[in-house]
Scaffold this motif. Structure first.
Motif, mmCIF file in Angstrom:
data_model
loop_
_atom_site.group_PDB
_atom_site.id
_atom_site.type_symbol
_atom_site.label_atom_id
_atom_site.label_comp_id
_atom_site.label_asym_id
_atom_site.label_seq_id
_atom_site.Cartn_x
_atom_site.Cartn_y
_atom_site.Cartn_z
ATOM 1 N N ILE A 1 0.830 -1.212 0.000
ATOM 2 C CA ILE A 1 0.000 0.000 0.000
ATOM 3 C C ILE A 1 0.863 1.261 0.000
ATOM 4 C CG2 ILE A 1 -0.190 0.218 2.506
ATOM 5 C CD1 ILE A 1 -2.988 0.784 -0.109
ATOM 6 N N THR A 2 2.086 1.165 0.520
ATOM 7 C CA THR A 2 2.962 2.348 0.564
ATOM 8 C C THR A 2 3.228 2.878 -0.834
ATOM 9 O OG1 THR A 2 4.006 1.484 2.565
ATOM 10 C CG2 THR A 2 5.193 3.217 1.380
ATOM 11 N N ALA A 3 3.326 1.973 -1.823
ATOM 12 C CA ALA A 3 3.573 2.402 -3.201
ATOM 13 C C ALA A 3 2.371 3.153 -3.783
ATOM 14 C CB ALA A 3 3.901 1.190 -4.072
ATOM 15 N N LEU A 4 1.197 2.948 -3.194
ATOM 16 C CA LEU A 4 -0.009 3.595 -3.709
ATOM 17 C C LEU A 4 -0.356 4.874 -2.951
ATOM 18 C CD1 LEU A 4 -2.261 0.406 -4.101
ATOM 19 C CD2 LEU A 4 -0.526 1.314 -5.667
ATOM 20 N N ALA A 5 0.297 5.065 -1.789
ATOM 21 C CA ALA A 5 -0.058 6.201 -0.934
ATOM 22 C C ALA A 5 0.088 7.556 -1.610
ATOM 23 C CB ALA A 5 0.777 6.153 0.345
ATOM 24 N N PRO A 6 1.118 7.784 -2.475
ATOM 25 C CA PRO A 6 1.200 9.101 -3.125
ATOM 26 C C PRO A 6 -0.007 9.415 -4.007
ATOM 27 C CG PRO A 6 3.307 7.956 -3.288
ATOM 28 C CD PRO A 6 2.308 6.960 -2.784
ATOM 29 N N TYR A 7 -0.743 8.396 -4.429
ATOM 30 C CA TYR A 7 -1.869 8.586 -5.349
ATOM 31 C C TYR A 7 -3.216 8.525 -4.638
ATOM 32 C CZ TYR A 7 2.036 7.564 -8.330
ATOM 33 O OH TYR A 7 3.272 7.595 -8.914
ATOM 34 N N LEU A 8 -3.263 7.734 -3.533
ATOM 35 C CA LEU A 8 -4.534 7.583 -2.808
ATOM 36 C C LEU A 8 -4.609 8.482 -1.583
ATOM 37 C CD1 LEU A 8 -4.863 3.678 -2.855
ATOM 38 C CD2 LEU A 8 -5.892 5.330 -4.430
ATOM 39 N N GLY A 9 -3.448 8.901 -1.087
ATOM 40 C CA GLY A 9 -3.408 9.651 0.164
ATOM 41 C C GLY A 9 -3.198 8.717 1.344
ATOM 42 N N TYR A 10 -2.607 9.258 2.414
ATOM 43 C CA TYR A 10 -2.245 8.424 3.563
ATOM 44 C C TYR A 10 -3.475 7.818 4.242
ATOM 45 C CZ TYR A 10 0.314 6.966 7.742
ATOM 46 O OH TYR A 10 0.879 6.223 8.735
ATOM 47 N N ALA A 11 -4.480 8.643 4.474
ATOM 48 C CA ALA A 11 -5.655 8.165 5.211
ATOM 49 C C ALA A 11 -6.388 7.073 4.440
ATOM 50 C CB ALA A 11 -6.602 9.332 5.502
ATOM 51 N N GLU A 12 -6.600 7.289 3.116
ATOM 52 C CA GLU A 12 -7.286 6.285 2.299
ATOM 53 C C GLU A 12 -6.460 5.005 2.219
ATOM 54 O OE1 GLU A 12 -10.190 4.681 -0.471
ATOM 55 O OE2 GLU A 12 -10.149 5.989 1.293
ATOM 56 N N SER A 13 -5.149 5.164 2.100
ATOM 57 C CA SER A 13 -4.271 3.991 2.039
ATOM 58 C C SER A 13 -4.327 3.202 3.335
ATOM 59 C CB SER A 13 -2.824 4.420 1.756
ATOM 60 O OG SER A 13 -2.721 5.059 0.505
ATOM 61 N N ALA A 14 -4.336 3.916 4.468
ATOM 62 C CA ALA A 14 -4.417 3.238 5.765
ATOM 63 C C ALA A 14 -5.743 2.494 5.908
ATOM 64 C CB ALA A 14 -4.248 4.251 6.895
ATOM 65 N N ARG A 15 -6.845 3.102 5.396
ATOM 66 C CA ARG A 15 -8.158 2.452 5.463
ATOM 67 C C ARG A 15 -8.169 1.157 4.657
ATOM 68 N NH1 ARG A 15 -12.868 1.944 2.728
ATOM 69 N NH2 ARG A 15 -12.028 2.989 0.883
ATOM 70 N N ILE A 16 -7.600 1.225 3.445
ATOM 71 C CA ILE A 16 -7.547 0.031 2.584
ATOM 72 C C ILE A 16 -6.668 -1.046 3.210
ATOM 73 C CG2 ILE A 16 -6.640 -0.800 0.367
ATOM 74 C CD1 ILE A 16 -7.682 1.839 -0.851
ATOM 75 N N ALA A 17 -5.543 -0.650 3.807
ATOM 76 C CA ALA A 17 -4.653 -1.609 4.450
ATOM 77 C C ALA A 17 -5.361 -2.331 5.587
ATOM 78 C CB ALA A 17 -3.405 -0.897 4.969
ATOM 79 N N LYS A 18 -6.146 -1.581 6.362
ATOM 80 C CA LYS A 18 -6.859 -2.185 7.487
ATOM 81 C C LYS A 18 -7.883 -3.206 7.002
ATOM 82 C CE LYS A 18 -9.444 -0.917 11.639
ATOM 83 N NZ LYS A 18 -10.010 0.212 12.442
ATOM 84 N N ILE A 19 -8.602 -2.851 5.921
ATOM 85 C CA ILE A 19 -9.597 -3.775 5.357
ATOM 86 C C ILE A 19 -8.904 -5.056 4.884
ATOM 87 C CG2 ILE A 19 -11.196 -4.149 3.445
ATOM 88 C CD1 ILE A 19 -11.844 -1.123 3.569
ATOM 89 N N ALA A 20 -7.814 -4.886 4.147
ATOM 90 C CA ALA A 20 -7.105 -6.045 3.613
ATOM 91 C C ALA A 20 -6.595 -6.942 4.728
ATOM 92 C CB ALA A 20 -5.941 -5.575 2.733
ATOM 93 N N LEU A 21 -6.053 -6.336 5.792
ATOM 94 C CA LEU A 21 -5.496 -7.124 6.890
ATOM 95 C C LEU A 21 -6.590 -7.891 7.620
ATOM 96 C CD1 LEU A 21 -2.920 -7.766 8.471
ATOM 97 C CD2 LEU A 21 -3.398 -5.787 9.914
ATOM 98 N N GLN A 22 -7.702 -7.221 7.914
ATOM 99 C CA GLN A 22 -8.779 -7.873 8.660
ATOM 100 C C GLN A 22 -9.463 -8.961 7.842
ATOM 101 O OE1 GLN A 22 -11.220 -4.521 9.824
ATOM 102 N NE2 GLN A 22 -10.049 -4.169 11.725
ATOM 103 N N ALA A 23 -9.546 -8.750 6.530
ATOM 104 C CA ALA A 23 -10.247 -9.717 5.680
ATOM 105 C C ALA A 23 -9.324 -10.800 5.135
ATOM 106 C CB ALA A 23 -10.918 -8.983 4.525
ATOM 107 N N GLY A 24 -8.043 -10.648 5.364
ATOM 108 C CA GLY A 24 -7.099 -11.629 4.838
ATOM 109 C C GLY A 24 -7.005 -11.576 3.325
ATOM 110 N N ARG A 25 -7.161 -10.395 2.765
ATOM 111 C CA ARG A 25 -7.143 -10.242 1.310
ATOM 112 C C ARG A 25 -5.922 -9.444 0.894
ATOM 113 N NH1 ARG A 25 -12.456 -7.374 -0.267
ATOM 114 N NH2 ARG A 25 -11.817 -8.000 -2.379
#
Length: 488
Positions: free
Chosen positions: A416-440
């Motif tokens: 997700i760090t590679a995508l943060a410059p394009y999505l923004g830190y907060a959105e990237s952190a939200r996506i990372a949390k979803i992926a981690l919790q869902a195992g995706r």
């Protein structure tokens, strides 16, 4: 009938303390016999350090050359001493350097041992019996113009130069071995880690390239430290005042040493300071500690990256060297990095010993140079052997588990760090949390959330983009401009 013990033939020698029987076949004499009796400590004789023996002898050779040039010793005695020194430097009689490497007396026993071996071999070459010191005396002739306090540290420095150059060469070879692996693994994508947690992608080649640079840098630092020990105090005799030497002796002896060794040696400008100051030894030891610490860190990495084979990292494979267990069949351990780790621990301990010994010097002399020398020699020779072992029995045979490494990247939250410059830190952190919790995976969540198109995602997750600097405003291969968050 009882077997009789074999007869031991001896000769009787004398010193200021009295008389002692010396084995008739020995090239050493009474001072060495007393030292052997006094210092039964480590069981490691000075002959265990052949570079040191050669260095001690070449100091004696340079001294007699200088003294002969000054007309202080006869041609016959000079020739006999030089011939004996040449034989020893060619490898003969090393077994007669028998005093313990750890000794009291600031190295006097080592100096006496050297004087006696040279004198007795010189006597034979002159046609006399060993022990006939009226013809060639260990102290009056071999030790002429010297004290242990200038001859001994000068010899330490000469021996260290030889060992430093040897270790420097081996370290450059180790660096080249890591660099070769860096080239081999340059396209193998993997996850980098900080604090053992997923960080950002990199290549395995970058990881091994860093090891190559680390080792090469320390090889350079080692040479720099080696230059500090080119300054010698030969000619200072007991405390640096030059008592009992000719005014030109120091200059001529140093010149002879340069000719005999090829080293860029120079006489210290202040021999009183140089006789008591062991700072250059501390500096060398510090560089050896630095080298050991970094080698140990690299070996820690190799053990961790190869851990498994199924329940660990299993990113690389170290060559299998031996069965790893007497109870667990099939187990193979990272024994080569482990032995390098242990050498590193020893070097760090040696540095503490050298530090304490250097600090304990008093007034015009440091009496603890024997333990300083022994510790430095051990650190250098063991590091050299450890580096050579690491090259031949580990690094050259390392292979990569490329598929596992690639999977670790695609499944990592760190992408997700590679995508943060394009999505923004907060959105990237939200996506990372979803992926981690869902195992995706991050790409799956990004696409499901509509945060980025498949083409944009593929462009940003290319290996050359993930593992190297790139311009976020660059035009992608699809021809579409990828705007960072600040451009939205």
């Amino acid at each position: 009938m009882t077997a009789q013990a074999p007869t031991v033939h001896t000769r009787l020698e004398h010193d200021s303390l009295g008389s002692k029987a010396v084995p008739a076949e020995a090239y050493y004499g009474i001072h060495t016999v007393r030292a052997v009796e006094n210092f039964a400590v480590s069981g490691v004789p000075i002959s265990f350090h052949p570079d040191f023996v050669d260095a001690l002898v070449v100091v004696k050779q340079a001294a007699v050359v200088a003294n002969h040039q000054l007309g202080l010793i006869s041609a016959e005695r000079t020739q006999a001493i030089i011939a004996a020194c040449e034989e020893i430097r060619d490898g003969s009689l090393h077994e007669h350097f028998v005093v313990d490497a750890i000794q009291g007396g600031a190295g006097t026993s080592t100096n006496m041992n050297t004087n006696e071996v040279i004198a007795n071999r010189g006597l034979e070459l002159m046609g006399y019996q060993r022990g006939d010191y009226a013809q060639l005396h260990p102290l009056d002739h071999v030790n002429l113009g010297q004290s242990t306090n200038d001859a001994y540290p000068t010899a330490i420095k000469i021996a260290l130069r030889a060992q430093i150059e040897r270790l420097h060469s081996t370290m450059l070879t180790l660096s080249a071995a890591f660099d070769s692996k860096a080239i081999e693994f340059r396209d193998v994508l993997k996850m980098g880690r900080t604090q053992l947690q997923d960080a950002v992608p990199m290549t395995l080649g970058q990881e091994f390239g860093a090891y190559a640079v680390m080792v090469a840098e320390d090889a350079d630092r080692l040479l720099e430290a080696g230059r500090l020990i080119a300054e010698i105090n030969l000619g200072g005799t007991a405390i640096g005042t030059g008592l009992n030497t000719h005014p030109r002796y120091a200059e001529l002896a140093c010149s002879a040493l340069v000719d005999l060794t090829g080293l860029p040696l120079s006489t210290a400008s202040d021999l009183v300071e140089a006789t008591q100051d062991v700072g250059s030894f501390v500096q060398v030891s510090g560089v050896l500690k630095r080298t050991a610490v970094k080698l140990s860190k690299i070996c820690n990495d190799l053990r961790l990256l190869s851990s498994g084979p199924r329940s660990g990292f299993n990113e690389i494979n170290l060559p299998a060297m031996q069965a790893g267990s007497s109870i667990m069949p099939g187990k193979v351990n990272p024994v080569i990095p482990e032995v390098v780790n242990q050498v590193a621990f020893e070097v760090v301990g040696n540095d503490v010993t050298i530090t304490m010994a250097a600090e304990a010097g008093q007034l015009q002399l440091n009496a603890f140079e024997p333990i300083i020398a022994h510790s430095l020699f051990k650190s250098l020779t063991h590091l050299d052997a450890a580096c050579a072992t690491l090259i031949d029995r580990c690094v050259v045979g390392i292979t990569a588990n490329a598929d596992r490494l690639y999977d670790s990247v695609t499944n990592s939250i760190g992408v997700i760090t590679a995508l943060a410059p394009y999505l923004g830190y907060a959105e990237s952190a939200r996506i990372a949390k979803i992926a981690l919790q869902a195992g995706r995976s991050i790409p799956d969540v990004v696409l499901d959330e509509g945060a980025m198109s498949a083409d944009q995602l593929a462009e940003l997750l290319r290996p050359e983009v993930l593992a190297h600097p790139h311009d976020p405003l660059a035009i992608g291969s699809s021809g579409r401009r990828l705007s960072p968050i600040g451009e939205h």
